[in-house]
Design a protein around this motif. Structure first.
Motif: not given
Length: 200
Positions: A99-110, A112-115, A122-131, A171-172
């Motif tokens: 992932i770091m090699e193929t999607y470096p910008e997306e990796w850094r973005a995640r 920077a804002d894990i939630v 895919g889903e973010n953590l708010l989606d997972l929590q809501g599910r 705090s995941l």
């Protein structure tokens, strides 16, 4: 003390490819022999348990253990897709290095804002929590005063545990969830929630 529902929350056993950090998400990976052995050892911890119901993610790394444990407990596991791991979209099945090699910008973005960051498709953590939290809340309401087994995943379990202690989703990764670990959460009828065992 008011009536409580006790959730015995398990993470699935070790899976194929576990030696290399990767995101499996909704990918239906198999257990290793070691993962199956972890479930078998876990049986001993439920020898005297009064489990009245079991809910499991419908992915095989969870259902195998749920079925084995329920055979001893005398209950029928209910497969619940809502208990699945975070859907990691286009990163499904990829190692962190890939992932770091193929999607470096997306990796850094995640990072920077894990939630809030959502991997494409895919889903973010708010989606997972809501599910996942409506599933857990429904289990608690249906089984007031009972003990219930829930078999799920590392990320999913962390979201449930953070909710139980009132901690933010950011705090995941302050909570560890080893393969086949056991957590115990007591949900009281007055709204109080107590985690009595974490990553045990």
């Amino acid at each position: 003390m008011t009536q409580k529902t006790r959730i015995h929350l398990i993470r699935h056993g070790e899976v194929e490819g576990a030696g290399t950090p990767r995101y499996n998400g909704h990918t239906d990976v198999s257990l290793t022999e070691g993962g199956r052995a972890q479930y078998l050892r876990l049986r001993e911890r439920f020898a005297d348990a009064r489990i009245s119901a079991c809910y499991t993610s419908d992915l095989v790394r969870c259902t195998w253990g749920a079925e084995m444990l329920c055979g001893q407990l005398g209950v029928e596991p209910v497969r619940e897709p809502g208990l699945r791991e975070l859907d990691i979209g286009i990163w499904e099945g990829m190692t962190w290095t890939e992932i770091m090699e193929t999607y470096p910008e997306e990796w850094r973005a995640r990072l920077a804002d894990i939630v809030n960051y959502r991997v494409p498709r895919g889903e973010n953590l708010l989606d997972l929590q809501g599910r996942i939290m409506p599933v857990i809340n429904g289990i608690v309401e249906r089984h007031r005063g009972e003990e219930v087994l829930v078999v799920a995943h590392g990320g999913a379990n962390r979201v449930i545990l953070l909710n139980a202690v009132g901690a933010p989703l950011s705090s995941l990764f302050t909570i560890e969830q080893n393969y086949c670990c056991l957590n115990i959460i007591d949900y009281y009828a007055d709204g109080k929630t107590v985690v009595t065992l974490l990553n045990g």
